[in-house]
Design a protein around this motif. Structure first.
Motif, short mmCIF file in Angstrom:
data_model
loop_
_atom_site.label_atom_id
_atom_site.label_comp_id
_atom_site.label_asym_id
_atom_site.label_seq_id
_atom_site.Cartn_x
_atom_site.Cartn_y
_atom_site.Cartn_z
N ALA A 147 0.83 -1.21 0.00
CA ALA A 147 0.00 0.00 0.00
C ALA A 147 0.86 1.26 0.00
N ALA A 148 1.98 1.23 0.74
CA ALA A 148 2.88 2.38 0.78
C ALA A 148 3.49 2.66 -0.58
N GLU A 149 3.55 1.64 -1.44
CA GLU A 149 4.08 1.81 -2.79
C GLU A 149 2.98 2.17 -3.79
N GLY A 150 1.73 2.27 -3.31
CA GLY A 150 0.62 2.56 -4.22
C GLY A 150 0.15 1.35 -4.99
N LEU A 151 0.55 0.16 -4.56
CA LEU A 151 0.23 -1.07 -5.30
C LEU A 151 -0.94 -1.78 -4.65
N GLU A 152 -1.90 -2.18 -5.48
CA GLU A 152 -3.06 -2.91 -4.98
C GLU A 152 -3.61 -3.78 -6.10
N ILE A 188 -2.41 -3.00 -9.87
CA ILE A 188 -2.47 -1.64 -10.42
C ILE A 188 -1.69 -0.72 -9.50
N HIS A 189 -1.31 0.45 -10.00
CA HIS A 189 -0.77 1.51 -9.16
C HIS A 189 -1.87 2.55 -9.03
N GLU A 192 -0.90 4.14 -12.61
CA GLU A 192 -1.36 3.20 -13.63
C GLU A 192 -2.59 2.49 -13.07
N THR A 193 -3.70 3.18 -13.01
CA THR A 193 -4.89 2.69 -12.32
C THR A 193 -5.56 1.52 -13.04
#
Length: 819
Positions: A494-499, A507-508, A512-513
């Protein structure tokens, strides 16, 4: 009246004519005297099979044995039948139910006629003399039965094949009668012994002529419709592996796991396949009183490692050809090692409870399958013959070590039985699975919790590679592998924006949603950054296990160094780690020891290791090599002259005379000291920096300098001075002083080589030497050697996916192809 008489006379004539024709036909087709009598009469004439014939008379096989056909009969003599009656508590044959008599007789017969000398051979378009038979098909089988499916009682039949439609009309799941013959035992590799027989039949004597628990007393008694072998025991039909498991309360938990269902009532480890209309109609006509409306075939084939309920053997994972089928059916079988309830409780308590599972039944079926398949084998396992050589359906050795491991322990497996489709071993231990014994275990068993994103990354990108590699251990005979795995939890993602999106695609959430190449590449890169491959060895000079991150050599300020699976350098001290991106950002990752497994150890981390500082899509790249070289010179004045040359030769950052030092490769750069540079100039192997920068001089001057510095660039591996007595590669293996091809190619496309080793057993400094493999007996001709100079600001310096070392001399080569 005359018309009636004429008609009656004509009818009588025709009847007499037909009767005469039938008589002549019977005479014509009458069996000649030399063929002998049918089986039934032959047994009567022998005079010692009266009670077996009484059993036969209770069955539909009486007519068959009196008439035509071709049978092999294993006939128990009267003494054998008397012993069986006593075992069963029957006063006489009259007391035996007809259904039981039918089972006994059917199981004493084989389709076709087999002389005793041919029982171990397979009749398959001629006699197969390569593979030997250990069982043959009897006319005994079980028909449809009722089972509960989705809360309803349904009609079920067992399959006869592992491919759809699983069964055909008139094709029954016939049970096989096993033989234990001297010819078969000697043909196995390794050869079987009487001990292999006694494990299954402790109350019988091995004679090399054993038919299940019986022994052949007299062989090859000829009859008109077959052949008879006299046996000394009555053989009862063997149950399938499924039937053995379901009938013994000692294994109730294992049985419950195999018969478990999902939330909608579908079985997890077998399936109920609807019978075809043709098969359904066949059984409806066969059993009209049962009011059969629907019929299912129960098959384990696509859900579990073996087929527990099918008698016709098929090797798991194969497609069976018609020519191979009969060979498989008569020579193969499955094996089931079933832990009792206490053993499964031990498995749960030692392997699962610490992960928060309330009971073994709560495991996801995909995870539970690893445990079940570990207890199953897709071939026959003999107690002494091949136990140490066989792997289970999960690919692990049954004894945990293979040929070097222990034999089967009779005290552990006290319940050993033959089944109609294989062997059953019931015991007080479970067969270990590497999915519960290795570093991957941590990811697998926390896949529904705080490591769900790491687990999904492995499934999305590494299901066929890293997952397999991280489960290698002594159980599947990788005794020397040793992995250290760092475990970024969901918060770190989550801290990397990754889910994950709804389709389990990464996705980021800012860059990169919708997912894409950048996100996929980044997740893969990050996962491999947290894996370290090392080697276990009884030889201290080759053991490279990375079991902690407390630090390293004092000469490097207490820092230790390692290379991850991707080929990045890590430095660490006091459980604080940095990779290049963390180093550039002035950030540290904290690690905490978690668990030790058969093939290594795992640590938790509070954040991700970074290969570079990222600010947006496409910006995740380190600084240029030129910048890192200049920074190294700023910290270490001893290599200032090297820096002067390289900062000029790399004006665009990563290119040295069209040789790209790009970050898609790893690099080791050797930085000669100022003294070594001065000596190279004095030795006329390197122009002065003034001459190099003088554009009015011939281009050869520049090229000479370029060649010199190419000699000190090694591609594709990071060679660090980490204090081990051996030279490590990024995969954790040991390099035993093998020559390494350098990046350099001269105008004639000639190669230069390096030998990489350590200075001595005490100081263990990393050393690089020129090497000439084509100089035959003088590979060290014109050899030059440089050693790494230690110091926190001198060697083991970060570069653009590179390591930079100060070395005490310079390297130069001759043209080795012209020796």
């Amino acid at each position: 009246m005359n018309h009636v008489f004429i008609k009656s006379s004509l009818a009588l004539f025709v009847m007499l004519l037909l009767a005469q024709c039938q008589k002549e036909r019977d005479v014509y087709y009458e069996a000649p005297d030399w063929i002998g009598k049918p089986v039934y009469e032959t047994l009567q004439d022998e005079g010692r099979f009266g009670k077996y014939l009484q059993l036969v008379d209770k069955t539909r096989y009486a007519l068959s044995l009196k008439g035509n056909g071709l049978w092999t009969v294993f006939a128990p003599n009267d003494a054998a039948v008397d012993a069986w009656l006593s075992e069963k508590g029957y006063a006489s044959v009259d007391a035996v139910p007809a259904s039981e008599a039918g089972s006994i007789v059917a199981y004493s017969l084989l389709f076709n006629q087999f002389e005793f000398s041919r029982l171990a051979n397979i009749l398959n378009n001629g006699w197969d003399t390569v593979v030997y038979s250990m069982k043959k098909r009897t006319p005994y089988y079980k028909t449809i039965r009722k089972e509960f499916y989705r809360g309803d009682s349904v009609w079920v039949v067992d399959p006869t094949t592992n491919s759809s439609p699983y069964i055909a009309v008139n094709d029954n799941n016939y049970r096989y009668l096993p033989f234990y013959l001297d010819k078969y035992f000697k043909a196995q590799s390794p050869a079987l012994t009487e001990d292999d027989y006694r494990f299954f039949y402790p109350n019988s004597t091995y004679t090399g002529k054993n038919i299940q628990r019986a022994s052949v007393l007299k062989e090859d008694i000829s009859a008109a419709n077959g052949i008879i072998h006299e046996v000394d025991r009555v053989n009862e039909p063997l149950p399938t592996l499924e039937e053995i498991l379901g009938a013994d309360e000692r294994y109730s938990v294992f049985h419950r796991l195999i018969t478990s269902t999902n939330d909608v009532g579908e079985p997890n480890f077998y399936s109920y396949e609807p019978a075809t209309e043709t098969v359904l109609n066949y059984y409806m006509k066969m059993f009209p009183s049962l009011n059969i409306q629907q019929l299912y075939i129960k098959t384990y084939w696509s859900r579990l490692g073996i087929s527990l309920n099918m008698d016709r053997y098929q090797e798991p994972g194969t497609t069976q050809t018609s020519s191979q089928a009969i060979v498989d059916w008569e020579s193969g079988g499955y094996t089931e090692f079933v832990p009792n309830d206490a053993a499964i409780a031990d498995f749960f308590n030692t392997k699962l409870a610490s992960y928060g599972y309330p009971a073994i039944d709560s495991l996801p079926s995909a995870v539970l399958k690893y445990f079940l398949n570990a207890q199953l084998v897709g071939s026959l396992v003999w107690p002494r013959g091949n136990f140490k050589l066989v792997k289970n359906a999960g690919g692990d050795y049954l004894n945990g070590m293979g040929e070097e491991g222990p034999e089967l322990d009779r005290n552990v497996y006290s319940d050993i039985r033959p089944a109609s489709n294989g062997f059953f071993y019931g015991g007080s231990q479970y067969i270990r699975s590497r999915y519960f014994e290795t570093v991957y275990t941590e990811i697998l068993l926390r896949s529904a919790g705080t490591l769900s994103l790491m687990y999904r990354a492995f499934q999305n990108y590494f299901a066929e590679t890293l997952v397999s590699e991280l489960t290698n251990c002594i159980l599947n005979y990788y005794p020397n592998v040793d992995y250290t795995v760092l475990l970024p939890e969901n918060d770190a993602f989550a801290a990397e924006g990754l889910e994950l999106n709804g389709s389990n695609v990464f996705i980021h959430n800012a860059w990169e949603t919708a997912g894409g190449t950048f996100t996929n590449t980044r997740v893969q890169r990050l996962m491999r950054s947290h894996i370290f491959r090392r080697t276990k060895s009884p030889d201290a000079n080759k053991a490279t296990s990375l079991t902690e991150f407390s630090g390293g050599l004092a000469e490097y300020g207490g820092y230790g160094y390692a290379v991850n699976d991707y080929g990045d350098m890590i430095r660490f001290k006091n459980n604080q780690l940095q990779m290049l991106g963390n180093y550039d950002a002035g950030d540290w990752v904290t690690v905490t020891p978690r668990k030790t497994f058969l093939n290594g150890q795992v640590f938790t981390v509070d954040k991700m290791l970074q290969y570079s500082v990222c600010t947006a899509v496409g910006t995740c790249a380190p600084k240029t090599m030129r910048e890192y070289i200049i920074a190294a010179g700023a910290r270490n004045a001893n290599v200032s002259k090297y820096v002067d040359y390289m900062s000029y030769l790399l004006p665009t950052g990563n290119n040295i005379a069209n040789i790209e030092l790009a970050t898609d490769r790893a690099w080791t750069l050797l930085m000669p000291t100022n003294t070594a540079i001065d000596q190279a100039v004095a030795d006329h192997v390197l122009p002065t920096i003034t001459d190099v920068k003088n554009t009015s001089l011939p281009v050869d001057t520049l090229n000479k300098a370029i060649r010199f510095f190419k000699y000190h660039i090694i591609p594709d591996e990071l060679y660090m001075d980490e204090g081990y007595p051996c030279v490590l590669l990024k995969n954790g293996s040991v390099q035993d002083s093998l020559p390494v091809v350098t990046n350099y190619r001269n105008d004639a496309n000639q190669s230069t080589y390096l030998m990489i080793d350590k200075t001595d057993a005490t100081s263990k400094h990393l050393r690089f030497s020129t090497y000439d493999p084509k100089a035959k007996n003088q590979p060290w001709a014109n050899r030059r050697v440089v050693a790494v100079i230690r110091g926190e600001d001198r060697s083991n310096q970060f570069g653009a996916r590179a390591v930079l070392h100060e070395v005490d001399d310079y390297l130069v080569y001759k043209n080795i192809e012209n020796n």
